[in-house]
Design a protein around this motif. Structure first.
Motif, PDB file in Angstrom:
ATOM      1  N   TYR A 244     -27.619 -37.102 -40.947  1.00 17.76           N
ATOM      2  CA  TYR A 244     -27.899 -38.660 -41.039  1.00 17.76           C
ATOM      3  C   TYR A 244     -26.837 -39.629 -40.684  1.00 17.76           C
ATOM      4  O   TYR A 244     -26.900 -40.691 -40.022  1.00 17.76           O
ATOM      5  CB  TYR A 244     -28.424 -39.001 -42.715  1.00 17.76           C
ATOM      6  CG  TYR A 244     -28.519 -40.187 -43.010  1.00 17.76           C
ATOM      7  CD1 TYR A 244     -29.865 -41.074 -42.816  1.00 17.76           C
ATOM      8  CD2 TYR A 244     -27.738 -41.122 -43.414  1.00 17.76           C
ATOM      9  CE1 TYR A 244     -30.065 -42.179 -43.099  1.00 17.76           C
ATOM     10  CE2 TYR A 244     -27.721 -42.429 -43.716  1.00 17.76           C
ATOM     11  CZ  TYR A 244     -29.011 -42.989 -43.624  1.00 17.76           C
ATOM     12  OH  TYR A 244     -29.269 -44.338 -44.082  1.00 17.76           O
ATOM     13  N   GLY A 247     -26.194 -39.973 -37.147  1.00 17.47           N
ATOM     14  CA  GLY A 247     -27.337 -40.689 -36.563  1.00 17.47           C
ATOM     15  C   GLY A 247     -27.228 -42.059 -36.775  1.00 17.47           C
ATOM     16  O   GLY A 247     -27.401 -43.174 -35.949  1.00 17.47           O
ATOM     17  N   ARG A 250     -21.911 -42.299 -35.276  1.00 17.39           N
ATOM     18  CA  ARG A 250     -21.168 -41.063 -34.786  1.00 17.39           C
ATOM     19  C   ARG A 250     -19.809 -41.269 -34.879  1.00 17.39           C
ATOM     20  O   ARG A 250     -18.993 -40.008 -34.914  1.00 17.39           O
ATOM     21  CB  ARG A 250     -21.835 -40.434 -33.623  1.00 17.39           C
ATOM     22  CG  ARG A 250     -21.662 -41.415 -32.393  1.00 17.39           C
ATOM     23  CD  ARG A 250     -22.108 -40.771 -31.135  1.00 17.39           C
ATOM     24  NE  ARG A 250     -23.543 -40.952 -31.072  1.00 17.39           N
ATOM     25  CZ  ARG A 250     -24.229 -40.702 -30.087  1.00 17.39           C
ATOM     26  NH1 ARG A 250     -23.773 -40.196 -29.166  1.00 17.39           N
ATOM     27  NH2 ARG A 250     -25.526 -41.001 -30.218  1.00 17.39           N
ATOM     28  N   ILE A 285     -29.396 -36.250 -31.384  1.00 17.39           N
ATOM     29  CA  ILE A 285     -29.120 -37.440 -31.633  1.00 17.39           C
ATOM     30  C   ILE A 285     -27.815 -37.816 -30.550  1.00 17.39           C
ATOM     31  O   ILE A 285     -27.808 -38.831 -30.035  1.00 17.39           O
ATOM     32  CB  ILE A 285     -28.003 -37.310 -32.731  1.00 17.39           C
ATOM     33  CG1 ILE A 285     -29.222 -37.435 -34.173  1.00 17.39           C
ATOM     34  CG2 ILE A 285     -27.170 -38.705 -33.091  1.00 17.39           C
ATOM     35  CD1 ILE A 285     -28.646 -37.044 -35.531  1.00 17.39           C
TER      36      ILE A 285
END
Length: 288
Positions: A244, A247, A250, A285
């Motif tokens: 999470y 996402g 980063r 991601i």
């Protein structure tokens, strides 16, 4: 019997097995005939010298013999292998094969590692530790044996010994995948805030969980929670929070979430479902 002539000098021509015994030693009486049979079966590849410690205390003392039976293998004038206590004939045969050069120690070490892993599967950490340790004696560069023994220490609560073993690994051994995995395993335990009591552990988790619940975009709180979960074995949950955070941002805190996620993957190993699923999600991601 002259130790220098019959053992040291003789071993420069043919490997010599020295069996320290005494007439009052029951295990010695069990070992000696088995050892004699195996030496005879070797057909001249090794010689056997039996030394009564009551008659030769000085020789036994120089070699540090504290209990008997004690057996040493000499080659090229030096002791190169040995064991204490009675052994089954299968082990005596392996001992003689190693001494005579017929068996590659690395191959025997690999077999011991395989047996140690089977012992772990059978919930026998003591047997596994013994085999891992023996494998390391035969092949000091066996990373799987080193990591296996360190993991046994860690699982048995002796974290300090596990850390000492891994920290002592140098060169190619330090980079062995299994050694790197246990090193990451140890670092996960160091990453979380330290607690002295079970109540403090619960409080840490509760506070971190509350912080994330109050502000789900608080990436620092997410990392704290992930570290607390990972240190307590709840790695799948830790991965969820780290994915999470990556996402959302980063690059946050110098990619701290991604770096810690890779530590979890390394600790888990490449075959772990947590690693496989986590890497898939991470790729989706990073390369979206």
């Amino acid at each position: 019997m002259t130790f220098m002539a019959d053992v040291i000098e003789a071993s420069k021509e043919t490997p010599v097995i020295v069996d320290f015994w005494a007439p009052w030693c029951g295990p010695c009486k069990q070992l000696m005939p088995a050892l004699e049979r195996q030496v005879k079966a070797a057909e001249g590849k090794v010689r056997l010298v039996k030394i009564n410690i009551d008659e030769n205390p000085g020789v036994a003392g120089q070699l540090g013999v504290r209990s008997i039976p004690a057996v040493f293998g000499f080659k090229d004038g030096q002791p190169v292998d040995g064991f204490m206590g009675a052994q089954p004939e299968s082990e005596l045969s392996k001992f003689i094969s190693r001494l005579s050069g017929e068996t590659d120690p690395k191959d025997e070490a690999a077999a011991l590692v395989e047996r140690a892993q089977a012992s772990l599967d059978a919930s026998d950490p003591g047997g596994a530790a013994q085999d891992f340790a023996q494998a390391l004696q035969l092949d000091p560069e066996n990373g799987t044996a080193l990591a296996g023994l360190a993991r046994v220490y860690l699982d048995m609560g002796n974290r300090d010994m596990a850390v000492e073993m891994i920290d002592a690994a140098t060169g190619p051994l330090a980079d062995h995948p299994d050694v790197a995995s246990i090193r990451s395993e140890l670092s996960l335990g160091e990453a979380a805030p330290q607690a002295d009591t079970p109540d403090e552990v619960d409080t840490e988790l509760r506070d971190a969980t509350a912080s994330v619940a109050a502000n789900e975009t608080d990436l620092d709180a997410r990392l704290v929670l992930a570290k607390a979960l990972a240190a307590r074995g709840r790695r799948a949950e830790a991965v969820d929070h780290l994915i999470y955070a990556i996402g959302r941002d980063r690059m946050h805190d110098d990619e701290a979430a991604r770096k810690f996620l890779l530590t979890i993957f390394e600790a888990e190993g490449t075959d772990s479902e947590i690693s496989i699923d986590g890497r898939r999600r991470l790729s989706s991601i990073l390369f979206a």
